[in-house]
Design a protein around this motif. Structure first.
Motif, PDB file in Angstrom:
ATOM      1  N   HIS A 183       0.986 -16.344  16.523  1.00 39.68           N
ATOM      2  CA  HIS A 183       0.931 -15.573  17.763  1.00 39.68           C
ATOM      3  C   HIS A 183       1.136 -16.500  18.955  1.00 39.68           C
TER       4      HIS A 183
ATOM      5  N   ASP B  41      -0.187  -1.609  16.710  1.00 40.49           N
ATOM      6  CA  ASP B  41      -1.111  -1.105  15.704  1.00 40.49           C
ATOM      7  C   ASP B  41      -2.480  -0.938  16.350  1.00 40.49           C
TER       8      ASP B  41
ATOM      9  N   GLY C 245      -0.024  -7.231  12.766  1.00 40.97           N
ATOM     10  CA  GLY C 245       0.293  -6.129  11.859  1.00 40.97           C
ATOM     11  C   GLY C 245       1.779  -5.854  11.719  1.00 40.97           C
ATOM     12  N   SER C 246       2.626  -6.720  12.287  1.00 42.13           N
ATOM     13  CA  SER C 246       4.073  -6.453  12.222  1.00 42.13           C
ATOM     14  C   SER C 246       4.670  -6.838  10.875  1.00 42.13           C
ATOM     15  N   GLY C 247       3.939  -7.655  10.086  1.00 39.77           N
ATOM     16  CA  GLY C 247       4.444  -7.991   8.755  1.00 39.77           C
ATOM     17  C   GLY C 247       4.790  -9.452   8.566  1.00 39.77           C
ATOM     18  N   LYS C 248       4.287 -10.318   9.438  1.00 44.28           N
ATOM     19  CA  LYS C 248       4.605 -11.747   9.324  1.00 44.28           C
ATOM     20  C   LYS C 248       4.037 -12.334   8.030  1.00 44.28           C
ATOM     21  N   SER C 249       2.760 -12.047   7.759  1.00 49.12           N
ATOM     22  CA  SER C 249       2.156 -12.579   6.523  1.00 49.12           C
ATOM     23  C   SER C 249       2.799 -11.946   5.295  1.00 49.12           C
TER      24      SER C 249
ATOM     25  N   GLY D 100       0.816  -1.207   0.000  1.00 50.16           N
ATOM     26  CA  GLY D 100       0.000   0.000   0.000  1.00 50.16           C
ATOM     27  C   GLY D 100       0.851   1.258   0.000  1.00 50.16           C
TER      28      GLY D 100
HETATM   29  N1  LIG Z   1      -2.683  -5.657   0.664  1.00 49.96           N
HETATM   30  C1  LIG Z   1      -2.271  -4.706   1.519  1.00 49.96           C
HETATM   31  N2  LIG Z   1      -2.296  -3.390   1.181  1.00 49.96           N
HETATM   32  C2  LIG Z   1      -1.888  -2.443   2.031  1.00 49.96           C
HETATM   33  N3  LIG Z   1      -1.397  -2.684   3.262  1.00 49.96           N
HETATM   34  C3  LIG Z   1      -1.343  -3.963   3.655  1.00 49.96           C
HETATM   35  C4  LIG Z   1      -1.781  -5.046   2.814  1.00 49.96           C
HETATM   36  N4  LIG Z   1      -1.597  -6.209   3.480  1.00 49.96           N
HETATM   37  C5  LIG Z   1      -1.070  -5.874   4.680  1.00 49.96           C
HETATM   38  N5  LIG Z   1      -0.913  -4.547   4.786  1.00 49.96           N
HETATM   39  C6  LIG Z   1      -0.361  -3.811   5.931  1.00 49.96           C
HETATM   40  O1  LIG Z   1       0.932  -4.328   6.155  1.00 49.96           O
HETATM   41  C7  LIG Z   1       1.194  -4.430   7.557  1.00 49.96           C
HETATM   42  C8  LIG Z   1       1.620  -5.837   7.883  1.00 49.96           C
HETATM   43  O2  LIG Z   1       0.531  -6.715   7.696  1.00 49.96           O
HETATM   44  P1  LIG Z   1       0.676  -8.289   7.859  1.00 49.96           P
HETATM   45  O3  LIG Z   1      -0.657  -8.884   7.526  1.00 49.96           O
HETATM   46  O4  LIG Z   1       1.852  -8.771   7.101  1.00 49.96           O
HETATM   47  O5  LIG Z   1       0.968  -8.419   9.423  1.00 49.96           O
HETATM   48  P2  LIG Z   1       0.913  -9.697  10.350  1.00 49.96           P
HETATM   49  O6  LIG Z   1       2.087  -9.597  11.262  1.00 49.96           O
HETATM   50  O7  LIG Z   1       0.804 -10.933   9.526  1.00 49.96           O
HETATM   51  O8  LIG Z   1      -0.424  -9.440  11.154  1.00 49.96           O
HETATM   52  P3  LIG Z   1      -1.428 -10.469  11.844  1.00 49.96           P
HETATM   53  O9  LIG Z   1      -0.640 -11.147  12.916  1.00 49.96           O
HETATM   54  O10 LIG Z   1      -2.491  -9.580  12.396  1.00 49.96           O
HETATM   55  O11 LIG Z   1      -1.930 -11.410  10.779  1.00 49.96           O
HETATM   56  C9  LIG Z   1      -0.072  -3.982   8.260  1.00 49.96           C
HETATM   57  O12 LIG Z   1       0.096  -2.640   8.659  1.00 49.96           O
HETATM   58  C10 LIG Z   1      -1.137  -4.106   7.210  1.00 49.96           C
HETATM   59  O13 LIG Z   1      -2.138  -3.132   7.411  1.00 49.96           O
END
Ligand SMILES: Nc1ncnc2c1ncn2[C@@H]1O[C@H](COP(=O)(O)OP(=O)(O)OP(=O)(O)O)[C@@H](O)[C@H]1O
Length: 265
Positions: free
Chosen positions: A202, A254, A44-48, A19
């Motif tokens: 988590h 977040d 929301g740290s970016g793992k996925s 984004g």
């Molecule tokens: N398709 C997208 N477009 C814009 N921003 C995104 C998109 N996917 C994720 N984000 C943002 O990137 C950041 C990391 O998201 P991500 O899903 O990787 O975190 P996460 O650690 O896997 O979270 P969770 O544990 O809640 O699944 C977040 O701030 C999310 O809002």
């Protein structure tokens, strides 16, 4: 020629944007073959996001990502080939509700191989046995408990014998007993099938016992890499805050899930 000595996954100075903003940067990571790596970090740290760079769904804004010594390709045909070597278990299971457990597991084999039906049936039976569900092949997803459905999804992810398994929150929605079953299954399959496993979660305390390595992501970078024992012993403030689940500390949580009034408080 594939490099058989290369780590299963290697990231060098990777930056991942989503984004229009940087989610992770300066990521250096080496996942040894045969290991189980836990990827930890607050919501929301970016793992996925990190996982999506391994499967080629997200192209890094900088740096390189290699899987089994091969740079993750951007061309679709090569990418689809690489993806056959990566089994992914997604949070929601993704089982097709109008197919039986056995038919769900057979799906990748039907799509990606030309194996005759009896061979596919035999492979499905073996996968069901591997996840401890030998008798469940004819059941529909609605007839399965949450833990059983997760195991069927695991069997399907293993259908093509991928050497790398990626688990995205494999314990979501499971009770403690089913969670224990899934975690020990992940560990046992990794050892018995000679896989490499990466588990995004988590559930720190359930996952660390089966992990060889742990990484913690926070504030847009990797803040810890090491063994589970080193993680437990770490006196890094970020790591301690995460392990104890404390809202106040160096990790900026977040607050996007809160109502605007509440987030502003
Ligand atoms: N398709 C997208 N477009 C814009 N921003 C995104 C998109 N996917 C994720 N984000 C943002 O990137 C950041 C990391 O998201 P991500 O899903 O990787 O975190 P996460 O650690 O896997 O979270 P969770 O544990 O809640 O699944 C977040 O701030 C999310 O809002």
């Amino acid at each position: 020629m594939p490099d058989v000595t290369a780590p299963a996954v290697l990231l060098r100075d990777v930056r991942l944007d989503r984004g229009g903003r940087s989610v992770l940067s300066g990521i250096d990571l080496s996942v040894p073959r045969g290991s189980v790596t836990a990827v930890l970090g607050p919501s929301g740290s970016g793992k996925s996001t990190l996982l999506s760079a391994l499967t080629g769904e997200l192209v890094p804004a900088a740096g390189t990502v290699e899987v089994f010594g091969q740079r993750v390709p951007t061309r679709m045909r090569e990418l689809l080939e690489l993806r056959k070597s990566i089994g992914v278990l997604l949070q929601g299971n993704g089982l097709l509700t109008d197919l039986t457990a056995g038919e769900n597991i057979a799906l990748p084999l039907r799509m990606h191989t030309k194996l005759p039906k009896p061979v596919i049936a035999r492979l499905v039976a073996m996968k069901l046995q591997a996840v401890g569900l030998r008798a469940a092949g004819d059941l529909y997803p609605r007839e399965l408990s949450g833990g059983m459905a997760r195991r069927v999804a695991l069997a399907r992810a293993l259908a093509l014998d991928p050497p790398l398994m990626i688990y995205d929150e494999p314990l979501t929605g499971l009770d403690p007993i089913a969670s224990g079953v899934i975690m020990s299954l992940i560990g046992r399959l990794n050892a018995s099938l000679g896989l490499t496993s990466i588990i995004v979660t988590h559930h720190v305390h359930e996952t660390l016992p089966v992990a060889d390595h742990a990484i913690v992501i926070a504030n847009g970078r990797i803040v810890f890499q090491g063994t589970p024992a080193e993680l437990e012993a770490s006196d890094d403030a970020l790591v301690r805050q995460f392990l104890r689940g404390e809202p106040d500390g160096p990790i900026a949580f977040d607050r996007g899930d809160l109502a605007p009034m509440e987030a502003a408080r």
